[in-house]
Design a protein around this motif. Structure first.
Motif, PDB file in Angstrom:
ATOM      1  N   ASP A 111      12.223  17.597 -14.269  1.00  0.00           N
ATOM      2  CA  ASP A 111      12.113  16.333 -14.990  1.00  0.00           C
ATOM      3  C   ASP A 111      11.663  15.188 -14.087  1.00  0.00           C
ATOM      4  N   VAL A 112      11.634  15.419 -12.787  1.00  0.00           N
ATOM      5  CA  VAL A 112      11.290  14.366 -11.819  1.00  0.00           C
ATOM      6  C   VAL A 112       9.965  14.664 -11.117  1.00  0.00           C
ATOM      7  N   PHE A 113       9.811  15.902 -10.658  1.00  0.00           N
ATOM      8  CA  PHE A 113       8.685  16.220  -9.780  1.00  0.00           C
ATOM      9  C   PHE A 113       7.565  16.919 -10.551  1.00  0.00           C
ATOM     10  N   PRO A 114       6.314  16.563 -10.262  1.00  0.00           N
ATOM     11  CA  PRO A 114       5.184  17.271 -10.875  1.00  0.00           C
ATOM     12  C   PRO A 114       4.932  18.586 -10.148  1.00  0.00           C
ATOM     13  N   ASP A 115       3.953  19.311 -10.618  1.00  0.00           N
ATOM     14  CA  ASP A 115       3.608  20.565  -9.934  1.00  0.00           C
ATOM     15  C   ASP A 115       3.117  20.300  -8.517  1.00  0.00           C
ATOM     16  N   VAL A 116       2.394  19.199  -8.331  1.00  0.00           N
ATOM     17  CA  VAL A 116       1.909  18.813  -7.000  1.00  0.00           C
ATOM     18  C   VAL A 116       2.164  17.321  -6.834  1.00  0.00           C
ATOM     19  N   LEU A 117       2.926  16.948  -5.786  1.00  0.00           N
ATOM     20  CA  LEU A 117       3.187  15.529  -5.520  1.00  0.00           C
ATOM     21  C   LEU A 117       2.302  15.064  -4.359  1.00  0.00           C
ATOM     22  N   THR A 118       2.047  13.760  -4.314  1.00  0.00           N
ATOM     23  CA  THR A 118       1.117  13.198  -3.328  1.00  0.00           C
ATOM     24  C   THR A 118       1.793  12.123  -2.500  1.00  0.00           C
ATOM     25  N   ASP A 136      -4.484   8.868   9.512  1.00  0.00           N
ATOM     26  CA  ASP A 136      -4.122   8.452   8.159  1.00  0.00           C
ATOM     27  C   ASP A 136      -4.610   9.484   7.154  1.00  0.00           C
ATOM     28  N   GLY A 137      -3.911   9.591   6.044  1.00  0.00           N
ATOM     29  CA  GLY A 137      -4.412  10.481   5.012  1.00  0.00           C
ATOM     30  C   GLY A 137      -3.354  10.854   3.995  1.00  0.00           C
ATOM     31  N   PHE A 138      -3.806  11.613   2.991  1.00  0.00           N
ATOM     32  CA  PHE A 138      -2.940  12.066   1.909  1.00  0.00           C
ATOM     33  C   PHE A 138      -2.412  13.464   2.220  1.00  0.00           C
ATOM     34  N   ILE A 139      -1.190  13.714   1.778  1.00  0.00           N
ATOM     35  CA  ILE A 139      -0.576  15.043   1.873  1.00  0.00           C
ATOM     36  C   ILE A 139      -0.164  15.439   0.467  1.00  0.00           C
ATOM     37  N   ARG A 140      -0.647  16.593   0.036  1.00  0.00           N
ATOM     38  CA  ARG A 140      -0.320  17.087  -1.302  1.00  0.00           C
ATOM     39  C   ARG A 140       0.581  18.308  -1.145  1.00  0.00           C
ATOM     40  N   TRP A 189      17.739  24.980   1.764  1.00  0.00           N
ATOM     41  CA  TRP A 189      16.529  24.228   1.415  1.00  0.00           C
ATOM     42  C   TRP A 189      15.514  25.131   0.739  1.00  0.00           C
ATOM     43  N   GLU A 190      14.816  24.578  -0.230  1.00  0.00           N
ATOM     44  CA  GLU A 190      13.742  25.286  -0.927  1.00  0.00           C
ATOM     45  C   GLU A 190      12.407  25.000  -0.223  1.00  0.00           C
ATOM     46  N   PRO A 191      11.755  26.015   0.366  1.00  0.00           N
ATOM     47  CA  PRO A 191      10.476  25.767   1.040  1.00  0.00           C
ATOM     48  C   PRO A 191       9.422  25.280   0.041  1.00  0.00           C
ATOM     49  N   LEU A 192       8.609  24.307   0.497  1.00  0.00           N
ATOM     50  CA  LEU A 192       7.546  23.757  -0.340  1.00  0.00           C
ATOM     51  C   LEU A 192       6.200  24.018   0.324  1.00  0.00           C
ATOM     52  N   GLU A 193       5.257  24.455  -0.473  1.00  0.00           N
ATOM     53  CA  GLU A 193       3.917  24.750   0.052  1.00  0.00           C
ATOM     54  C   GLU A 193       3.119  23.469   0.215  1.00  0.00           C
ATOM     55  N   VAL A 194       2.463  23.343   1.365  1.00  0.00           N
ATOM     56  CA  VAL A 194       1.557  22.210   1.601  1.00  0.00           C
ATOM     57  C   VAL A 194       0.185  22.604   1.046  1.00  0.00           C
ATOM     58  N   ILE A 195      -0.219  21.948  -0.024  1.00  0.00           N
ATOM     59  CA  ILE A 195      -1.503  22.267  -0.657  1.00  0.00           C
ATOM     60  C   ILE A 195      -2.655  21.747   0.178  1.00  0.00           C
ATOM     61  N   ASP A 196      -2.519  20.516   0.672  1.00  0.00           N
ATOM     62  CA  ASP A 196      -3.588  19.912   1.458  1.00  0.00           C
ATOM     63  C   ASP A 196      -2.982  18.842   2.354  1.00  0.00           C
ATOM     64  N   ASP A 197      -3.391  18.835   3.621  1.00  0.00           N
ATOM     65  CA  ASP A 197      -2.886  17.845   4.575  1.00  0.00           C
ATOM     66  C   ASP A 197      -4.065  17.183   5.273  1.00  0.00           C
ATOM     67  N   HIS A 209       3.570   3.305   7.516  1.00  0.00           N
ATOM     68  CA  HIS A 209       4.079   3.309   6.143  1.00  0.00           C
ATOM     69  C   HIS A 209       3.947   4.710   5.558  1.00  0.00           C
ATOM     70  N   VAL A 210       4.946   5.090   4.800  1.00  0.00           N
ATOM     71  CA  VAL A 210       4.906   6.320   4.005  1.00  0.00           C
ATOM     72  C   VAL A 210       4.952   5.917   2.538  1.00  0.00           C
ATOM     73  N   ALA A 211       3.975   6.348   1.765  1.00  0.00           N
ATOM     74  CA  ALA A 211       3.890   5.978   0.350  1.00  0.00           C
ATOM     75  C   ALA A 211       3.992   7.232  -0.507  1.00  0.00           C
ATOM     76  N   LEU A 212       4.891   7.202  -1.466  1.00  0.00           N
ATOM     77  CA  LEU A 212       4.986   8.256  -2.472  1.00  0.00           C
ATOM     78  C   LEU A 212       4.222   7.793  -3.712  1.00  0.00           C
ATOM     79  N   ASN A 213       3.644   8.732  -4.433  1.00  0.00           N
ATOM     80  CA  ASN A 213       2.818   8.397  -5.610  1.00  0.00           C
ATOM     81  C   ASN A 213       1.637   7.510  -5.190  1.00  0.00           C
ATOM     82  N   ALA A 214       0.851   8.006  -4.261  1.00  0.00           N
ATOM     83  CA  ALA A 214      -0.260   7.227  -3.710  1.00  0.00           C
ATOM     84  C   ALA A 214      -1.595   7.815  -4.161  1.00  0.00           C
ATOM     85  N   VAL A 215      -2.572   6.929  -4.327  1.00  0.00           N
ATOM     86  CA  VAL A 215      -3.908   7.358  -4.739  1.00  0.00           C
ATOM     87  C   VAL A 215      -4.910   6.337  -4.217  1.00  0.00           C
TER      88      VAL A 215
END
Length: 683
Positions: free
Chosen positions: A185-192, A250-254, A234-242, A305-311
């Motif tokens: 209910d909180v997290f999408p399939d891929v967070l950014t 600087d950059g986005f991490i999915r 802890w539940e391991p999470l896959e890094v889709i793109d770094d 800075h670390v930003a969640l929900n960034a685009v």
């Protein structure tokens, strides 16, 4: 030597006046008064002056002609570029599951002809609860809250401490509405996430490591992401793109969204005496854990800075259904878009009635277009849409409606707005830019185009020879040094010189911390150089880009200083003198290091232009484990001195008075040389 432009007419004012007077004598013999005071002569001189001005302009190459000539060699004016900004969205009540790409901001008044707007560049899957804390947990230490530092982007913070030791943790806490809230209910399939980096300064704890560890380029340690399930599970999470390449830039991490994570009780601090305790809250925890041996010396990242929900957002607006007019059926028709400048690749063009439109294809030019091809070209700066001539590119029929179905317009330096100036509102979420927008620029002016064209025509833009590869790595790749070696495969050095078509480029980064750190190139820098050279190498050439080997040099010496100078001042001057010589980019690669060179460099140390060393008494240099030593001069006869050079003798070490450095290696002077002085004033 530059070409001298042709002079089409070399006559000047005096020549024109003299020629006019000759014609007067032939055409009007009765005119005999040629004094400057004569009204007729005044008119002659006036028209001579006008004519000289016209000849001056005629002898200049017009801007349009200059531009057309440059276009023949593929040099075109740079169009206006749209500014870009990172947008951080904060989820509100009834937060949507995603923010659609192309969502526009509120208009920003920058004094331009039309209001400035930004729009998101892609869809963003939302984490539907806000991030409430950023926590650092170092091995053996208590948790430390970095949330306030993250809200002050000009301060910066160390997410894994100044060292970046193994098992250091960065924890992001996401607010949960209740202890029973489900992760789905909180997290999408891929967070950014978006990470903004800060250059690391010199810290108080700056003791250099001993041994040979500085010779090897530090590798980014493995970084693992996970979500807390319960306790220390802890539940391991896959890094889709770094795009940060392990927090190097600087950059986005999915990251794949957690599905088994559960809310945990957030340890809320007690209220002040006499106040009620704060209500217990619940949070989801996401963790980034440093693995392996941790970050190498002085390589731990520092965040702004670390930003969640960034685009990303760009200063463009999407225009639709722009009716350009009706075709006349003539060759080479030109129509103008309503707004400009435009992104040429975004233009979608159609002709015909609204219920039966035919889409046309955008091309750069009509050179390869056939008479039946429905092609058009777009000038991004002027917004002009041009059709062909029925030989190269089809012409729309007479009376046919021409419409731009959609295109993106905007660009210019006005888009570089300040932090928090961009406001993007959406149902259940609001977004703004924590940092100023960047990269916006106006269309290139003619004078700038001339300068760039001259530079490009003088420089190499194709990689054929080793010198070409080196020059491009330095100029385009922004490296400190580069060495290209032909017929060398980095995985098979024993076959060097026997592998045609293979070239390996060794690169060195620019000075770090004023030379206090080895100039290791990062993975991102190496990848950038590889991409640049790949686009310019010959077809069939096999290219490798590798970091050069760094050979650290540490000098231990005893010297007698001139009287009147403070010891610390002299030691600092000797270290600078040694390292300015050792670390100079002019030294290049594959140099030979003589003990006498170090001796001479130290002996010639100056402060304010005055030598401060009376005599070097002894010198020992550790060159990545190989030792050079030099004893004081020995008197061999009247006015004849000989420097005695010795070296620790082991089977694997040189026994001559110098050390040779490999072709793919450079010297680097450590900042922690040990300097002992006699005669200096105690500090």
């Amino acid at each position: 030597m530059s070409l001298v432009p042709p002079i089409l007419d070399d006559r000047h004012f005096d020549d024109l006046t003299a020629e006019a007077l000759k014609r007067i004598r032939l055409a009007c013999p009765d005119w005999t008064d040629f004094n400057p005071a004569d009204p007729g002569i005044t008119l002659v001189e006036l028209f001579a002056w006008f004519t000289e001005l016209m000849l001056f302009r005629m002898n200049k190459v017009p801007d349009k002609l200059h531009g057309e000539l440059l276009s023949l060699v593929g040099i075109m004016p740079e169009p206006a570029k749209a500014a870009r900004a990172m947008i951080e969205f904060t989820p509100l009540d009834n937060c949507p599951s995603s923010i659609t790409g192309g969502t526009s901001s509120i208009s920003i008044d920058v004094g331009a002809d039309r209001p400035l707007k930004f729009q998101t560049t892609r869809d963003l899957a939302m984490v539907r609860r806000p991030m409430v804390a950023i926590i650092r947990k170092l091995p053996g230490e208590a948790e430390e809250d970095l949330t306030k530092l993250n809200e002050m982007p000009d301060r910066g913070f160390d997410p894994f401490g100044t060292i970046g030791a193994s098992n250091s943790e960065l924890i992001l806490r996401i607010k949960a509405a209740s202890p029973d809230m489900q992760a789905a209910d909180v997290f999408p399939d891929v967070l950014t996430l978006h990470v903004s980096q800060m250059k690391r300064g010199r810290t108080g704890d700056f003791s250099m490591p001993e041994g040979n560890s500085l010779a090897l380029r530090p590798q980014t340690p493995p970084l693992s992401w996970s979500a807390r399930i319960d306790g220390d599970v802890w539940e391991p999470l896959e890094v889709i793109d770094d795009a940060t390449k392990g927090f190097e830039c600087d950059g986005f991490i999915r990251i794949a969204g957690p599905r088994r994570a559960v809310p945990i009780a957030n340890a809320a601090p007690s209220g002040a005496p006499g106040q009620a305790k704060r209500a217990l809250t619940y949070v989801f925890e996401l963790r980034c854990l440093v693995g392996g041996a941790g970050f190498a010396f002085a390589s731990a990242p520092r965040f702004l800075h670390v930003a969640l929900n960034a685009v990303d957002a760009i200063a463009l607006t999407t225009e639709t259904e722009d009716l350009l007019g009706t075709s006349t059926g003539l060759e080479g028709q030109v129509f103008s878009l309503r707004n400009r400048p435009v992104d040429p690749d975004s233009v979608k063009l159609a002709t015909g009635p609204a219920n039966n439109e035919h889409l046309w294809s955008k091309v750069d030019d009509f050179f390869d277009s056939l008479s039946t091809d429905t092609h058009f070209t777009v000038d991004g700066a002027t917004g002009e849409v041009r059709f062909g001539d029925n030989s190269h590119g089809q012409v729309p029929g007479a009376g046919v409606r021409v419409v731009a179905k959609s295109y993106q317009a905007g660009g210019g330096i006005g888009g570089n707005v300040g932090a928090k100036q961009i406001k993007i509102g959406s149902q259940g979420a609001s977004g703004t830019n924590p940092f100023p927008a960047i990269d916006g620029s106006n269309a290139e002016q003619t004078e700038r185009l001339r300068q760039r064209a001259a530079s490009r025509l003088r420089s190499r833009d194709r990689a054929v020879t080793c010198a070409d590869f080196e020059e491009l790595a330095l100029r385009k790749g922004q490296m400190g040094r580069a060495r290209a070696i032909a017929q060398l495969h980095p995985d098979f050095p024993e076959l060097s010189g026997k592998m045609p078509g293979v070239i390996t480029v060794f690169v060195v980064g620019k000075s770090r911390l004023g030379g206090d750190l080895p100039p290791w190139p990062s993975d991102a820098e190496i990848g950038n150089v590889k991409e640049i050279l790949d686009r310019r190498r010959m077809v069939g050439a096999e290219l490798f880009v590798r970091a050069a080997m760094i050979v650290p040099v540490k000098v231990t010496m005893l010297a007698r200083a001139s009287a009147g100078y403070a010891g610390d001042e002299v030691r600092g001057a000797i270290r600078r003198s040694l390292n300015d010589w050792l670390n100079s980019s002019d030294r290049g690669f594959a140099t030979q290091l003589y003990a006498a060179d170090l001796w001479s460099c130290a002996a010639q140390t100056t402060i304010g232009g005055v030598r401060v060393i009376d005599q070097v008494l002894s010198l020992r240099a550790d060159v990545n484990g190989r030792i050079l030593e030099m004893a004081p001069p020995v008197l061999r006869g009247p006015r004849t001195f000989t420097f005695v050079s010795t070296e620790s003798v082991t089977p694997e070490k040189n026994t001559s008075n110098f050390i040779a450095i490999a072709d793919q290696a450079i010297l680097w002077g450590r900042p922690d040389h040990i300097i002992q002085l006699e005669g200096a004033t105690p500090s």
